[in-house]
Design an enzyme around this catalytic site. Structure first.
Site, PDB file in Angstrom:
ATOM      1  N   ASP A 130      -2.686  18.941  33.795  1.00 19.11           N
ATOM      2  CA  ASP A 130      -3.183  20.176  33.166  1.00 19.11           C
ATOM      3  C   ASP A 130      -4.236  19.863  32.106  1.00 19.11           C
ATOM      4  O   ASP A 130      -4.053  18.963  31.296  1.00 19.11           O
ATOM      5  CB  ASP A 130      -2.035  20.908  32.455  1.00 19.11           C
ATOM      6  N   ASP A 179       1.157  27.096  43.016  1.00 18.90           N
ATOM      7  CA  ASP A 179       1.594  25.955  42.208  1.00 18.90           C
ATOM      8  C   ASP A 179       2.686  25.156  42.954  1.00 18.90           C
ATOM      9  O   ASP A 179       3.130  25.567  44.042  1.00 18.90           O
ATOM     10  CB  ASP A 179       2.105  26.464  40.848  1.00 18.90           C
TER      11      ASP A 179
HETATM   12  C1  GLA Z   1       1.493  24.446  35.844  1.00 20.88           C
HETATM   13  C2  GLA Z   1       0.012  24.484  36.224  1.00 20.88           C
HETATM   14  C3  GLA Z   1      -0.754  25.271  35.156  1.00 20.88           C
HETATM   15  C4  GLA Z   1      -0.175  26.666  35.019  1.00 20.88           C
HETATM   16  C5  GLA Z   1       1.312  26.573  34.697  1.00 20.88           C
HETATM   17  C6  GLA Z   1       1.984  27.939  34.721  1.00 20.88           C
HETATM   18  O1  GLA Z   1       1.706  23.674  34.703  1.00 20.88           O
HETATM   19  O2  GLA Z   1      -0.511  23.194  36.319  1.00 20.88           O
HETATM   20  O3  GLA Z   1      -2.129  25.344  35.510  1.00 20.88           O
HETATM   21  O4  GLA Z   1      -0.401  27.400  36.190  1.00 20.88           O
HETATM   22  O5  GLA Z   1       2.007  25.750  35.640  1.00 20.88           O
HETATM   23  O6  GLA Z   1       3.346  27.871  34.462  1.00 20.88           O
END
Ligand code: GLA
Length: 471
Positions: free
Chosen positions: A240, A169
């Site tokens: 997301d 990430d």
């Molecule tokens: C980000 C990513 C998500 C997830 C969260 C976890 O928002 O985009 O897919 O992995 O972090 O904290």
């Protein structure tokens, strides 16, 4: 293997390239460690289970080893592993920080008492693969320990645990307090991770969230660098996903706007539109009940298949509604996603540039030639909230003489929907070849958020009158 060409001056890179040819010395490469033949498929915990760590009050929903073991069993029992969903991926919120002496990441001992290596063995014993999550910054998005400063140690720790796939990430890359950073920081942070994966003793797929942090303009994103310098196999391009139709629709619109830039990525890399929400009951007042309708769920899988996105189930597969599980099991649709061509579909109608007219924006046609050249996947969508009227007619030039069209969501996948003129099991569409190499589609009354996905098969021998054999 050493990653010799990452993050060095271009003259130096040229020198390394020439000397490696002259001396015939294997210099290594910065492309991904694993050459992925098709987008990964499996389960990922974030969409449904988020950062639930209170196992006392939420024993069935918390991020612990039992969740991943029981999900693995469910993937096998429900037939999902048999059609390709073979990866079990832990997302954020699994760690308890670093060991004070060795600095190695340690899983939370209350939630993962058997340790990660045992979980990896459990999955491998069942022919499944093991995915885990980290962050290229100093913390994960959930505030857990990140890999910045510990890249090699973490890559080797994951290798020791038998990890096969790492989601990397991009939170907390610039400093410890902000999510807003500049491009150079991402390049430095992700190439450092990539170098570490090249040095680790096990081959792992690297999935990078890098481009979802660098804005919406896909043309401005350095996909070549992500693949050739950082070694990312796949990357998340956009915001997301969430378990609501508007959110899925928003993602499809993003692809429709930027489809050309999204298509122009290095061969062997995969854009990711994030997890599947098919069958997910999050937000539903009744556990086990889904938010997306059957049509919306089919539309999501159809679209993710066409754009060759990884297919990570976000639902609780242990309690999934069978009607939605059956959507995920559609092997004809999965075959389009996993096709050896590794190519993302082209938008043929309804994408950028397009008239600013709601109905036209919502009617899209996407197509993708399949490896071998004997068939083509074509999808027609109405992603909007208005029924599309009969005025839309499209003539699609295709690669060969159409032998038959198969509606991949029909109960009768053998029925030839092109030559019946009925467009499949409903009369929403009229699809037929009008002359050699041209397929005409007429939208009759196409309901909101509905789709058709047709595989067009060609005659193998297109010479003269010998148009007899299907391949
Ligand atoms: C980000 C990513 C998500 C997830 C969260 C976890 O928002 O985009 O897919 O992995 O972090 O904290």
């Amino acid at each position: 293997m050493l990653c010799t060409c990452c993050a060095v001056h271009s003259n130096v890179r040229l020198w390394i390239f020439i000397s490696s040819i002259l001396l015939l010395v294997e210099s290594g490469s910065c492309v991904p460690v694993v050459d992925l033949k098709s987008p990964p498929m499996g389960f990922m915990s974030w969409e449904r289970f988020r950062c639930t760590t209170d196992c006392e009050n939420h024993p069935n929903d918390c991020i612990n080893e039992e969740l991943f073991r029981s999900t693995a069993e469910a993937l096998l029992d429900q037939g999902l592993a048999a059609v390709g969903y073979t990866q079990v991926s832990i997302d954020d919120c699994w760690s308890a920080g670093r060991d004070p002496v060795t600095h190695r990441l340690v899983p939370d001992p209350r939630r993962f008492p058997s340790g990660m290596k045992a979980l990896g063995n459990f999955l491998h014993d069942r022919n499944l693969t093991f995915g885990i999550y980290t962050d290229a910054g100093s913390k994960t998005c959930g505030g857990y320990a990140g890999s910045m400063g510990y890249q090699e140690l973490d890559a080797q720790t994951f290798a020791d645990w038998g990890v096969d796939f790492v989601k990397v990430d991009g939170c907390y890359i610039y400093n410890n307090t902000t999510h807003h950073t500049i491009h150079a920081d991402y390049e430095a942070a992700f190439t450092a991770m990539g170098r570490a994966f090249h040095k680790a003793s096990r081959k792992m797929v690297m999935s990078c969230d890098w481009p979802c942090y660098t804005g919406r303009n896909e043309s401005a994103k350095p996909f070549e660098t992500m693949y050739h310098e950082a070694g990312c196999n796949t990357w998340r391009n956009f915001a997301d996903i969430d378990n609501r139709w508007n959110n899925v629709h928003h993602t499809i619109r993003h692809w429709a706007t930027h489809w050309k830039a999204l298509q122009a990525i290095p061969d062997g890399s995969f854009n990711s539109a994030d997890m599947l929400v098919v069958g997910d009951d999050r937000y539903s007042p009744v556990p086990g009940q889904t938010i997306l309708t059957i049509d919306q769920a089919r539309l999501q899988l159809t679209f993710w298949a066409l754009i060759t996105s990884p297919l990570f189930i976000g639902a609780d597969v242990r309690n999934i509604n069978p009607a939605y599980r059956d959507i995920l099991l559609n092997k004809h649709v999965i075959a389009i996603n996993q096709d050896e061509s590794r190519k993302q579909a082209s938008c043929l109608v309804g994408c950028h540039p397009r008239p600013h007219n709601a109905t036209a924006d919502d009617f899209q046609v996407w197509g993708k030639p399949m490896k071998g050249g004997h068939s083509h996947a074509v999808a027609f969508f109405n992603v909007g909230s208005n029924t599309v009227a009969s005025s839309i007619q499209v003539d699609l030039p295709l690669d060969g003489i159409v032998a038959r069209c198969v509606d991949l969501w029909s109960n009768d996948p053998e029925e030839d929907v092109c030559n019946s003129g009925q467009g499949g099991t409903t009369s929403d569409w009229d699809i037929r070849p009008v002359r050699p190499g041209v397929l005409r589609i007429r939208a009759l009354q196409v309901a909101t958020t509905s789709q058709r996905l047709v595989r067009v098969d060609y005659y193998c021998d297109q010479e003269g009158d010998h148009q007899v054999a299907l391949c």
